[in-house]
Structures are given as structure tokens and as C-alpha cells.
Write an enzyme that holds these catalytic residues in place. Sequence first.
Site, PDB file in Angstrom:
ATOM      1  N   ILE A 150      -0.060   2.666  -5.456  1.00 54.55           N
ATOM      2  CA  ILE A 150       0.020   3.161  -4.072  1.00 54.55           C
ATOM      3  C   ILE A 150       1.258   4.051  -3.900  1.00 54.55           C
ATOM      4  O   ILE A 150       1.201   5.093  -3.253  1.00 54.55           O
ATOM      5  CB  ILE A 150       0.055   1.957  -3.093  1.00 54.55           C
ATOM      6  CG1 ILE A 150      -1.302   1.219  -3.128  1.00 54.55           C
ATOM      7  CG2 ILE A 150       0.379   2.409  -1.688  1.00 54.55           C
ATOM      8  CD1 ILE A 150      -1.330  -0.111  -2.364  1.00 54.55           C
ATOM      9  N   VAL A 170      14.984  -2.689  -7.331  1.00 52.99           N
ATOM     10  CA  VAL A 170      15.352  -3.026  -5.943  1.00 52.99           C
ATOM     11  C   VAL A 170      15.983  -4.406  -5.805  1.00 52.99           C
ATOM     12  O   VAL A 170      16.481  -4.755  -4.737  1.00 52.99           O
ATOM     13  CB  VAL A 170      14.159  -2.875  -4.963  1.00 52.99           C
ATOM     14  CG1 VAL A 170      13.645  -1.452  -4.921  1.00 52.99           C
ATOM     15  CG2 VAL A 170      13.047  -3.878  -5.258  1.00 52.99           C
ATOM     16  N   TYR A 207       4.099 -14.583  -2.108  1.00 52.88           N
ATOM     17  CA  TYR A 207       3.734 -13.208  -1.736  1.00 52.88           C
ATOM     18  C   TYR A 207       3.484 -13.107  -0.227  1.00 52.88           C
ATOM     19  O   TYR A 207       3.999 -12.212   0.446  1.00 52.88           O
ATOM     20  CB  TYR A 207       2.486 -12.809  -2.530  1.00 52.88           C
ATOM     21  CG  TYR A 207       2.026 -11.382  -2.341  1.00 52.88           C
ATOM     22  CD1 TYR A 207       2.721 -10.327  -2.938  1.00 52.88           C
ATOM     23  CD2 TYR A 207       0.896 -11.087  -1.585  1.00 52.88           C
ATOM     24  CE1 TYR A 207       2.280  -9.010  -2.783  1.00 52.88           C
ATOM     25  CE2 TYR A 207       0.454  -9.784  -1.430  1.00 52.88           C
ATOM     26  CZ  TYR A 207       1.146  -8.747  -2.028  1.00 52.88           C
ATOM     27  OH  TYR A 207       0.717  -7.446  -1.876  1.00 52.88           O
ATOM     28  N   ILE A 253      -6.837  -2.960  -2.504  1.00 51.26           N
ATOM     29  CA  ILE A 253      -6.733  -1.569  -2.955  1.00 51.26           C
ATOM     30  C   ILE A 253      -6.811  -1.559  -4.489  1.00 51.26           C
ATOM     31  O   ILE A 253      -6.202  -2.412  -5.152  1.00 51.26           O
ATOM     32  CB  ILE A 253      -5.374  -0.948  -2.503  1.00 51.26           C
ATOM     33  CG1 ILE A 253      -5.121  -1.168  -0.993  1.00 51.26           C
ATOM     34  CG2 ILE A 253      -5.294   0.530  -2.883  1.00 51.26           C
ATOM     35  CD1 ILE A 253      -6.069  -0.500  -0.041  1.00 51.26           C
TER      36      ILE A 253
HETATM   37  N1  LIG Z   1      -3.048  -3.207  -4.468  1.00 48.76           N
HETATM   38  C1  LIG Z   1      -3.320  -3.916  -3.376  1.00 48.76           C
HETATM   39  O1  LIG Z   1      -4.457  -4.398  -3.169  1.00 48.76           O
HETATM   40  C2  LIG Z   1      -2.249  -4.138  -2.332  1.00 48.76           C
HETATM   41  C3  LIG Z   1      -2.645  -4.760  -1.150  1.00 48.76           C
HETATM   42  C4  LIG Z   1      -1.703  -4.990  -0.174  1.00 48.76           C
HETATM   43  C5  LIG Z   1      -0.399  -4.614  -0.361  1.00 48.76           C
HETATM   44  N2  LIG Z   1      -0.028  -4.018  -1.517  1.00 48.76           N
HETATM   45  C6  LIG Z   1       1.385  -3.662  -1.651  1.00 48.76           C
HETATM   46  O2  LIG Z   1       1.528  -2.283  -1.900  1.00 48.76           O
HETATM   47  C7  LIG Z   1       2.668  -2.052  -2.737  1.00 48.76           C
HETATM   48  C8  LIG Z   1       2.246  -1.270  -3.966  1.00 48.76           C
HETATM   49  O3  LIG Z   1       1.260  -2.019  -4.641  1.00 48.76           O
HETATM   50  P1  LIG Z   1       0.423  -1.473  -5.882  1.00 48.76           P
HETATM   51  O4  LIG Z   1      -0.913  -2.069  -5.765  1.00 48.76           O
HETATM   52  O5  LIG Z   1       0.579  -0.009  -6.018  1.00 48.76           O
HETATM   53  O6  LIG Z   1       1.177  -2.244  -7.052  1.00 48.76           O
HETATM   54  P2  LIG Z   1       1.442  -1.863  -8.589  1.00 48.76           P
HETATM   55  O7  LIG Z   1       0.437  -0.880  -9.055  1.00 48.76           O
HETATM   56  O8  LIG Z   1       1.584  -3.170  -9.269  1.00 48.76           O
HETATM   57  O9  LIG Z   1       2.866  -1.139  -8.513  1.00 48.76           O
HETATM   58  C9  LIG Z   1       4.002  -1.847  -8.079  1.00 48.76           C
HETATM   59  C10 LIG Z   1       5.173  -0.900  -7.996  1.00 48.76           C
HETATM   60  O10 LIG Z   1       6.337  -1.638  -7.603  1.00 48.76           O
HETATM   61  C11 LIG Z   1       7.368  -1.401  -8.570  1.00 48.76           C
HETATM   62  N3  LIG Z   1       8.291  -2.521  -8.666  1.00 48.76           N
HETATM   63  C12 LIG Z   1       7.999  -3.832  -8.890  1.00 48.76           C
HETATM   64  N4  LIG Z   1       9.131  -4.557  -8.948  1.00 48.76           N
HETATM   65  C13 LIG Z   1      10.157  -3.692  -8.761  1.00 48.76           C
HETATM   66  C14 LIG Z   1      11.566  -3.816  -8.697  1.00 48.76           C
HETATM   67  N5  LIG Z   1      12.183  -4.994  -8.857  1.00 48.76           N
HETATM   68  N6  LIG Z   1      12.300  -2.712  -8.478  1.00 48.76           N
HETATM   69  C15 LIG Z   1      11.719  -1.530  -8.330  1.00 48.76           C
HETATM   70  N7  LIG Z   1      10.395  -1.313  -8.375  1.00 48.76           N
HETATM   71  C16 LIG Z   1       9.629  -2.400  -8.579  1.00 48.76           C
HETATM   72  C17 LIG Z   1       6.626  -1.164  -9.857  1.00 48.76           C
HETATM   73  O11 LIG Z   1       7.468  -0.540 -10.793  1.00 48.76           O
HETATM   74  P3  LIG Z   1       7.220  -0.690 -12.382  1.00 48.76           P
HETATM   75  O12 LIG Z   1       6.113   0.234 -12.743  1.00 48.76           O
HETATM   76  O13 LIG Z   1       8.494  -0.273 -12.960  1.00 48.76           O
HETATM   77  O14 LIG Z   1       6.865  -2.127 -12.612  1.00 48.76           O
HETATM   78  C18 LIG Z   1       5.493  -0.277  -9.354  1.00 48.76           C
HETATM   79  O15 LIG Z   1       5.952   1.028  -9.128  1.00 48.76           O
HETATM   80  C19 LIG Z   1       3.235  -3.428  -3.077  1.00 48.76           C
HETATM   81  O16 LIG Z   1       4.286  -3.737  -2.186  1.00 48.76           O
HETATM   82  C20 LIG Z   1       2.060  -4.355  -2.819  1.00 48.76           C
HETATM   83  O17 LIG Z   1       2.463  -5.653  -2.520  1.00 48.76           O
HETATM   84  C21 LIG Z   1      -0.925  -3.783  -2.513  1.00 48.76           C
END
Ligand SMILES: NC(=O)c1ccc[n+]([C@@H]2O[C@H](COP(=O)([O-])OP(=O)(O)OC[C@H]3O[C@@H](n4cnc5c(N)ncnc54)[C@H](OP(=O)(O)O)[C@@H]3O)[C@@H](O)[C@H]2O)c1
Length: 234
Positions: free
Chosen positions: A14, A49, A140, A173
Site C-alpha cells: 500500500i 520506525v 494488531y 487489500i
Molecule cells: N493489506 C491489508 O489488507 C491491510 C488492511 C488494513 C490495513 N493495512 C495496513 O496498511 C499498511 C500497509 O500494509 P501492506 O498491506 O502494504 O503491508 P506490507 O506489504 O506487509 O508492507 C508493510 C510495510 O511496512 C514496512 N515496515 C514494517 N515494519 C517496519 C518498521 N519497523 N520500520 C519501517 N517500516 C516498516 C515494511 O517495510 P519492509 O519491506 O522493510 O519490511 C513495508 O514497507 C499497514 O499499516 C497495514 O497494517 C493493510
Amino acid sequence: MARTVLISGGNRGIGLAIARNFQKNGDRVVATFRSSPPPAEITGIKCDVTDETQVSQAVSEVESLHGPVEVLVANAGITLDKLILRMTDEEFGDVLQTNLTGTFRMARAASRAMAKHRWGRMIFLSSVVGFFGAPGQANYAASKAGLVGLARSLAWELGGRGVTVNVVAPGLISTDMTAGLAPERRDLLVGITPLGRMGTPDDVAHAVRFLASEEARFITGAVLPVSGGLAMGY
Ligand SMILES: NC(=O)c1ccc[n+]([C@@H]2O[C@H](COP(=O)([O-])OP(=O)(O)OC[C@H]3O[C@@H](n4cnc5c(N)ncnc54)[C@H](OP(=O)(O)O)[C@@H]3O)[C@@H](O)[C@H]2O)c1
């Protein structure tokens, strides 16, 4: 008008879709990453972070590259699913540290310049899970619900300075985060999504860019679900 936009966790999923969306719109975009950098067309800065020093350094680096952060998108997030009887303090704490405290750190680092320049937009990535809960996701859900209290407090603190603070709550997502979901769980969630599909990272990015726009100037402290109707009304 082009703005300086900082997105945490903008190397994939995202966050990357949000970074591309703003960049396409002509904004000056920097995406932070923890492990691997974003694709070459997006400027990346390494930043975990959970580390206060890295967060303040990342914000200073953006300032020297492009000037003060005008739009902050706190997107970095993790899951570490376990039922409560098996969840350790560390597993609970790690998720809170990244999703909630990490967002607090990014917001604190960006707020000084926003307040000084009397304009700013903060958007925090929560989740519908923060409102309806999910088995195995106590850590979470707590972190994502906490973002609403954080955003609304900052909305009060910074509103007089022209800074809005809003929350986007995605549903299911398609990203790495959901790739490992058991097919039965995924089908169940899609089955209770009125629009009948998983969302795309772009679906979320459009909503984030709207909240960052000038046109969204009278919206603050809001929670905008981008969920295809999943968990609507919570
Ligand atoms: N996918 C869904 O269905 C969904 C639904 C609701 C909410 N969300 C929220 O949307 C956001 C993005 O989700 P996503 O699905 O795109 O997840 P993702 O593909 O797993 O990506 C997570 C991102 O967060 C970064 N990250 C994790 N820990 C970190 C840290 N300690 N410091 C800096 N960066 C860190 C990761 O970096 P690295 O690549 O370096 O690990 C990656 O860029 C999240 O907050 C998630 O909770 C997602």
C-alpha cells in the site's frame, strides 16, 4: 501545488502505491524503507520506525532534500498473529511499537514544521480490524484502534495551526501482508464485503491522496474506511 510528502514503509504494498500516486500528481515524494529500497523512480530513505534516532534523521533528511514535510503518511505496519494464550509480551509489544508508537514518532517529528508553516496533512493507516477485532490479532487490533485516539488528539492539538489528522481504515487489500491468509479466511472476508472483492493498494492510495488535498481542508479526526463495505458501521 507540489507538496513534500513522506510515506513510511513506502517500498512495497500500500505504501508504494501511495508513493506512486503522489509522485504521479507532481508532488515531491520520499518513501522510507526498513529492508529493501523502493523501485528506482521513488526516492527512498532507510528508516526503522521503532528507532527514534532513525525517525528524526529521516525527517531531517527529507527537509534537506525537499524542505519541510507537508504531508505525512504513516503506513509502516506489521502483523504477528497469535491467540492470546500463546502471545508473549514481546509479540504484543513489537506490533504496538511499529504500528502505534512508530506512527507517534513520525507524527512528532513532522509536526513541528507543519505547525510552524501553518499547513499540514497527516494520514495514519489503521485497519477495519481495529474496530471489529479478529481472532489472533489482539496486538494488531489494539495498535490500529489506538491510532484513532492518537489522530483525534493530534487533530485537537494541531487544528488551530491548519494541520489535519485523519485515519484511513482499509479492509482486505491484496499485498504481501494478506498473501499468507488461509483461502477459507480470505473467502469468508470477501463474502462479507458488499463489493465482493479484495481491494487493491491503488484503491487505498486514492483515498489517502484525497485526504491530503486542499479540498479536504475541513476534514480532520475522521476515520475513512476503504473496505468495499467490509465491517461498515463499526
Ligand atoms: N493489506 C491489508 O489488507 C491491510 C488492511 C488494513 C490495513 N493495512 C495496513 O496498511 C499498511 C500497509 O500494509 P501492506 O498491506 O502494504 O503491508 P506490507 O506489504 O506487509 O508492507 C508493510 C510495510 O511496512 C514496512 N515496515 C514494517 N515494519 C517496519 C518498521 N519497523 N520500520 C519501517 N517500516 C516498516 C515494511 O517495510 P519492509 O519491506 O522493510 O519490511 C513495508 O514497507 C499497514 O499499516 C497495514 O497494517 C493493510
